[in-house]
Design an enzyme around this catalytic site. Structure first.
Site, PDB file in Angstrom:
ATOM      1  N   VAL A  16       7.701  76.468 -45.862  1.00 13.99           N
ATOM      2  CA  VAL A  16       9.180  76.239 -45.780  1.00 13.99           C
ATOM      3  C   VAL A  16       9.731  75.391 -44.609  1.00 13.99           C
ATOM      4  O   VAL A  16      10.393  74.577 -44.641  1.00 13.99           O
ATOM      5  CB  VAL A  16      10.042  77.485 -46.043  1.00 13.99           C
ATOM      6  N   LYS A 100      13.860  87.010 -48.328  1.00 13.45           N
ATOM      7  CA  LYS A 100      14.582  87.782 -49.275  1.00 13.45           C
ATOM      8  C   LYS A 100      14.312  89.248 -48.878  1.00 13.45           C
ATOM      9  O   LYS A 100      15.345  90.499 -49.196  1.00 13.45           O
ATOM     10  CB  LYS A 100      13.757  87.679 -50.793  1.00 13.45           C
ATOM     11  N   GLY A 181       0.598  77.293 -51.861  1.00 13.14           N
ATOM     12  CA  GLY A 181       1.552  77.789 -51.041  1.00 13.14           C
ATOM     13  C   GLY A 181       2.804  78.382 -51.539  1.00 13.14           C
ATOM     14  O   GLY A 181       3.769  78.686 -51.183  1.00 13.14           O
ATOM     15  N   LYS A 199      14.641  90.161 -54.759  1.00 13.74           N
ATOM     16  CA  LYS A 199      15.491  89.181 -54.947  1.00 13.74           C
ATOM     17  C   LYS A 199      16.524  89.786 -56.213  1.00 13.74           C
ATOM     18  O   LYS A 199      17.730  89.450 -56.214  1.00 13.74           O
ATOM     19  CB  LYS A 199      14.765  87.977 -55.477  1.00 13.74           C
ATOM     20  N   GLY A 296       7.761  76.910 -53.352  1.00 16.79           N
ATOM     21  CA  GLY A 296       7.228  76.206 -52.891  1.00 16.79           C
ATOM     22  C   GLY A 296       8.014  75.435 -51.785  1.00 16.79           C
ATOM     23  O   GLY A 296       9.196  75.600 -51.720  1.00 16.79           O
TER      24      GLY A 296
HETATM   25  N1  HSE Z   1       6.166  84.218 -53.239  1.00 17.69           N
HETATM   26  C1  HSE Z   1       7.416  83.833 -53.699  1.00 17.69           C
HETATM   27  C2  HSE Z   1       7.352  83.372 -55.159  1.00 17.69           C
HETATM   28  C3  HSE Z   1       8.059  82.537 -52.694  1.00 17.69           C
HETATM   29  O1  HSE Z   1       6.419  83.152 -55.556  1.00 17.69           O
HETATM   30  O2  HSE Z   1       8.536  83.304 -55.767  1.00 17.69           O
HETATM   31  C4  HSE Z   1       9.544  82.368 -53.038  1.00 17.69           C
HETATM   32  O3  HSE Z   1      10.203  83.242 -52.836  1.00 17.69           O
END
Ligand code: HSE
Length: 330
Positions: A16, A100, A181, A199, A296
């Site tokens: 990121v 998060k 990633g 989340k 991503g």
């Molecule tokens: N690892 C997390 C996902 C990255 O796959 O959603 C984004 O928060």
């Protein structure tokens, strides 16, 4: 900040953080200036496309000394990211984070700290990556009373499950998600549901206005699923997705995260790859669907940069200064 660009420091030059730097360098926004990049073992992270004025460091004190207005935390995890965020806020720097876990566990305390020091803490990228579901729920649906959230909140699981639906094996799909990633440093967070749960905690807080601790929400893993499960699902005209659900009934929260059968008629079944989707149910406005890329570098960096711009513009809408185009009516 009036009359000059906001200075931004990035903590963490991974997926990121480096995407954010890339977008800033490519877009050359007049109101945002990258001033500092912080990473452990920073020498191996250096890239030639960042302006020479940017300070590269592995010492947090040098981040604050670089004079940022906004610190972007893109390191992830509870600590030391939490300590850096607290130090930045205590120094009066606004913070934008995609973290998060940190916001799920410590969001209210960090918001109180930000308020105490007269700065802001924004975390639009922490839920559903590039999908503006946090501002959408927080501002766009503020007039409704939301009672239900049904969502796909983990891009890695959605990538794995939508590929398993097409015949790929679990291990191969996870490996691909890691190499692209999407997965967390420890992919257990993704496949066992903890990432989606964090989340869901944040969404429940801002959408349902209910405070819940992550450990209070039951998670089921997707790692036991096999091709036969998708075959059974197909027979029932369904597919399988990792679904996060939260619902308020008589003031009580019912929430779970785990793999579920999803009917083909549901928009949740149409999500592919890293797509995330949130369907909110409101007492007055009915259902609203948010969808887009939930993982991503670039999609998540867009959400981070949107928060940076919101702070830069004092929460006002960004002025539209496009070039005039010829309008063709054909
Ligand atoms: N690892 C997390 C996902 C990255 O796959 O959603 C984004 O928060």
């Amino acid at each position: 900040m009036a009359g000059r660009p906001v200075r931004v420091a990035i903590l963490g030059f991974g997926t990121v953080g480096s995407s954010l730097a890339r977008i800033l360098c490519e877009r050359k926004l007049p109101d945002v200036e990258l001033c500092c990049i912080f990473n452990r073992g920073v020498a191996r992270k250096r890239v030639p496309w960042v302006p020479s004025s940017v300070v590269w460091t592995e010492h947090f004190d040098e981040v604050l000394a670089a004079g940022p207005d906004i610190v972007v935390e893109a390191a992830g995890g509870l600590e030391p990211a939490g300590e850096w965020v607290r130090k930045a806020l205590a120094a009066g720097k606004s913070v934008v984070t995609a973290n998060k876990k940190l916001i799920a566990f410590h969001g209210p305390a960090l918001e109180a700290l930000a308020k105490h020091h007269g700065c802001q803490l924004l975390y639009g990228a922490a839920v559903a990556g590039g999908v503006p579901v946090i501002p959408g729920v927080q501002q766009g649906l503020a007039g409704d009373r939301i009672h239900t959230l049904r969502a796909i909140l983990n891009g890695t699981c959605n990538f794995i499950l939508s590929n398993m639906e097409e015949g790929m094996g679990f291990d191969a799909a996870l490996k691909q998600a890691q190499s692209l990633g999407y997965a967390e440093a420890d992919p257990t967070e993704d496949v066992d549901g903890f990432d989606a749960r964090a989340k869901l905690v944040i969404l429940s807080r801002i959408g349902l206005r209910i405070e819940v601790q992550p450990e209070e929400i039951a998670c089921r893993t997707i790692r036991d699923l096999a091709a036969i499960d998708f075959a059974y699902a197909r027979d029932l005209d369904c597919t399988i997705r990792q679904i996060s659900r939260a619902e308020v009934r008589n003031g009580e929260l019912f929430a779970t995260v785990g793999p579920m059968l999803v009917p083909r008629s549901s928009p949740l079944s149409w999500s592919r790859g890293t797509e995330n989707m949130v369907i909110s149910g409101g007492q007055y406005g009915g259902e609203t669907v948010f969808s887009g890329h939930g993982a991503g570098g670039h999609p998540t960096a867009v959400a981070v940069l949107s928060d940076v711009l919101a702070i830069a513009h004092g929460g006002c809408l960004v002025a539209i200064t496009g070039t005039r185009a010829k309008v063709d009516s054909d």
